[in-house]
Scaffold this motif. Structure first.
Motif, mmCIF file in Angstrom:
data_model
loop_
_atom_site.group_PDB
_atom_site.id
_atom_site.type_symbol
_atom_site.label_atom_id
_atom_site.label_comp_id
_atom_site.label_asym_id
_atom_site.label_seq_id
_atom_site.Cartn_x
_atom_site.Cartn_y
_atom_site.Cartn_z
ATOM 1 N N HIS A 112 55.325 26.139 68.595
ATOM 2 C CA HIS A 112 55.665 25.116 69.473
ATOM 3 C C HIS A 112 56.627 23.914 68.590
ATOM 4 N N LEU A 113 56.158 23.784 67.381
ATOM 5 C CA LEU A 113 56.808 22.899 66.218
ATOM 6 C C LEU A 113 58.260 23.143 66.007
ATOM 7 N N ASP A 114 58.492 24.682 66.060
ATOM 8 C CA ASP A 114 60.035 25.169 65.902
ATOM 9 C C ASP A 114 60.813 24.791 66.790
ATOM 10 N N GLN A 115 60.188 25.165 68.103
ATOM 11 C CA GLN A 115 60.764 24.770 69.388
ATOM 12 C C GLN A 115 61.293 23.216 69.491
ATOM 13 N N LEU A 116 60.275 22.513 69.035
ATOM 14 C CA LEU A 116 60.741 21.053 69.350
ATOM 15 C C LEU A 116 61.280 20.562 68.140
ATOM 16 N N ALA A 117 61.703 21.162 67.045
ATOM 17 C CA ALA A 117 62.168 20.588 65.831
ATOM 18 C C ALA A 117 63.439 19.890 66.053
ATOM 19 N N GLY A 118 63.331 18.736 65.586
ATOM 20 C CA GLY A 118 64.673 17.884 65.809
ATOM 21 C C GLY A 118 64.817 17.180 67.188
ATOM 22 N N HIS A 119 64.037 17.715 68.174
ATOM 23 C CA HIS A 119 64.056 17.177 69.410
ATOM 24 C C HIS A 119 63.092 15.869 69.802
ATOM 25 N N TRP A 120 63.451 15.013 70.554
ATOM 26 C CA TRP A 120 62.585 13.757 70.733
ATOM 27 C C TRP A 120 62.657 13.389 72.325
ATOM 28 N N GLU A 121 61.831 12.580 72.842
ATOM 29 C CA GLU A 121 61.739 12.077 74.004
ATOM 30 C C GLU A 121 62.528 10.856 73.929
ATOM 31 N N TYR A 122 63.465 10.730 75.004
ATOM 32 C CA TYR A 122 64.178 9.625 75.271
ATOM 33 C C TYR A 122 63.727 9.072 76.708
ATOM 34 N N ARG A 123 64.026 7.689 77.016
ATOM 35 C CA ARG A 123 63.727 7.420 78.293
ATOM 36 C C ARG A 123 64.876 6.431 78.698
ATOM 37 N N VAL A 124 65.358 6.365 79.909
ATOM 38 C CA VAL A 124 66.610 5.705 80.333
ATOM 39 C C VAL A 124 66.036 4.841 81.816
ATOM 40 N N GLY A 125 66.016 3.492 81.814
ATOM 41 C CA GLY A 125 65.669 3.000 82.896
ATOM 42 C C GLY A 125 67.054 2.084 83.558
ATOM 43 N N VAL A 126 67.089 2.198 84.691
ATOM 44 C CA VAL A 126 68.539 1.511 85.233
ATOM 45 C C VAL A 126 68.020 0.388 86.259
ATOM 46 N N THR A 127 68.661 -0.708 85.984
ATOM 47 C CA THR A 127 68.595 -1.893 86.981
ATOM 48 C C THR A 127 70.051 -2.319 87.551
ATOM 49 N N TRP A 128 69.960 -2.550 88.802
ATOM 50 C CA TRP A 128 71.329 -2.975 89.397
ATOM 51 C C TRP A 128 71.153 -4.352 89.856
ATOM 52 N N ASP A 129 72.253 -5.249 90.006
ATOM 53 C CA ASP A 129 72.412 -6.489 90.684
ATOM 54 C C ASP A 129 71.992 -6.057 92.194
ATOM 55 N N GLU A 130 70.910 -6.286 92.667
ATOM 56 C CA GLU A 130 70.491 -6.146 94.004
ATOM 57 C C GLU A 130 71.626 -6.742 95.218
ATOM 58 N N GLU A 131 71.833 -7.939 94.693
ATOM 59 C CA GLU A 131 72.719 -8.736 95.745
ATOM 60 C C GLU A 131 73.970 -8.165 95.837
ATOM 61 N N ARG A 132 74.578 -7.716 94.830
ATOM 62 C CA ARG A 132 75.794 -7.050 94.583
ATOM 63 C C ARG A 132 75.632 -5.561 95.575
ATOM 64 N N VAL A 133 74.826 -4.984 95.152
ATOM 65 C CA VAL A 133 74.523 -3.734 95.994
ATOM 66 C C VAL A 133 74.578 -3.925 97.161
ATOM 67 N N ARG A 134 73.989 -4.933 97.790
ATOM 68 C CA ARG A 134 73.847 -5.024 99.264
ATOM 69 C C ARG A 134 75.301 -5.363 99.683
ATOM 70 N N ASP A 135 76.003 -6.351 99.009
ATOM 71 C CA ASP A 135 77.379 -6.501 99.527
ATOM 72 C C ASP A 135 78.276 -5.527 99.477
ATOM 73 N N GLU A 136 78.227 -4.843 98.500
ATOM 74 C CA GLU A 136 78.988 -3.413 98.457
ATOM 75 C C GLU A 136 78.774 -2.464 99.681
ATOM 76 N N LEU A 137 77.520 -2.332 99.938
ATOM 77 C CA LEU A 137 77.048 -1.522 101.126
ATOM 78 C C LEU A 137 77.352 -2.028 102.345
#
Lengths: 261, 82
Positions: A112-137
């Motif tokens: 398991h350690l060999d498999q994971l070697a050099g690998h890490w967990e990353y996380r991404v969160g996206v926010t958007w301008d709600e007003e802008r999105v609605r206007d565009e839609l």
């Protein structure tokens, strides 16, 4: 069934690859010292304990979790990607029992350690301008424009129903845009990551406040890919109104295996 | 952009740290009734916060109590104390 007590146990933070006499200066939960027990090139990062860490006070639990994370983080920085165990994993017995377990399971832990070697967990969160999105839609969807026109000409009762339709249509379009964003992240990150997960943002109980992030994903990736991943995210964040939070590298909590050992 | 690991990011990660990580199913670990530990009080607290509110248990319980209170003493659903 009461509080389980046991004579001797070792709270297990993580297992890392290391040679003899490894040390970490980090303090463990409740300020207790931690130690690294080494056998066969494997190190178990542990602290002695005689009962599980248990509390219904979530603030206390948060502190424990932060410590849990910082110990595993320190181990990761010192020895490379760790196998992070779940909070409150306690091995029965003393230091020797832990070393014996390492020896028994060395093949499996190594793989398991060999498999994971050099690998890490990353996380991404996206926010958007709600007003802008609605206007565009509103600006780009014909059905919405058509509904708006009919609402303006309609009687009060009909207008009410049409407004409902309008809101539903807007809601669906917004969901579709969210899905599109998720798909884009998945497709563009796919060649760069080992594993990819869409995070259900409603699941949390410990987070202090409601998130405004419309899309959250986590992935397991090699540290050498970090720059390329950053560029992909830059591209996505270049869209007007879109912001991206990119965190890591974390120990691979979400991509950790279940061990039958 | 580069990934960050500030305190705020760690706080966001706490649920992941609590829920995930390597799960060890083995005789060598301390368990309660064969379930790997997360302390009982903690589990109850978490269940109280997530599961019960998610599924609206409190609302159901509350509604049931109210209905019981409105029932006549000889309601067929109530235990008979003969």
């Amino acid at each position: 069934m009461g509080d389980p007590t046991f004579d001797e146990g070792r709270y297990l933070y993580c297992v890392v690859e290391t040679e003899d006499d490894a040390e970490l200066s980090e303090n463990g939960i409740d300020g207790e010292p931690i130690s690294i027990l080494v056998r066969d090139g494997l190190g178990a990062v542990v602290q002695p304990c005689d009962s599980p860490f248990d509390s219904d006070d979530l603030e206390t639990v948060r502190e424990w979790l932060v410590t849990h994370q910082s110990v595993i983080d320190a181990a990761g920085e010192a020895f490379g990607t760790p196998l992070p165990f779940r909070f409150d994993t306690i091995l029965k017995g003393d230091d020797d029992a832990v070393r014996e377990w390492l020896a028994d399971q060395s093949e499996m832990l190594d793989s398991h350690l060999d498999q994971l070697a050099g690998h890490w967990e990353y996380r991404v969160g996206v926010t958007w301008d709600e007003e802008r999105v609605r206007d565009e839609l509103r600006a780009e969807d014909e059905e919405l424009a058509d509904l708006r026109e009919r609402i303006d000409d309609a009687s009060e009762g009909t207008a009410f129903l049409l407004e409902k339709q309008y809101d539903n249509r807007l809601h669906d379009l917004r969901e579709a845009r969210k899905d599109g964003l998720t798909t884009r992240l998945r497709d563009e990150l796919d060649p760069l990551v080992a594993e990819f997960d869409v995070v259900d943002s409603k699941g949390g109980v410990l987070e202090s406040d409601e998130t405004e992030e419309v899309v959250q994903v986590s992935f397991l990736a090699h540290e050498d890919r970090e720059e390329e991943i950053g560029r992909v995210l830059d591209d996505v964040a270049a869209e007007p109104g879109v912001e991206i939070r990119f965190t890591g590298p974390w120990p691979p909590y979400s991509f950790a295996p279940e061990l039958d050992a | 952009m580069k990934p960050t690991k500030d305190d705020h990011a760690v706080v966001d990660l706490l649920d992941v740290i609590l829920r995930d990580g390597v799960i060890l199913q083995a005789d060598v670990i301390i368990t309660i009734a064969d379930v790997p530990l997360v302390g009982l009080s903690l589990r109850a607290a978490l269940a109280g916060m997530s599961t019960m509110t998610d599924y609206g248990y409190f609302e159901e319980w509350d509604a049931a109590q109210r209905q019981l209170a409105r029932m006549p003493d000889d309601h067929p659903l109530l235990p008979n104390d003969e």
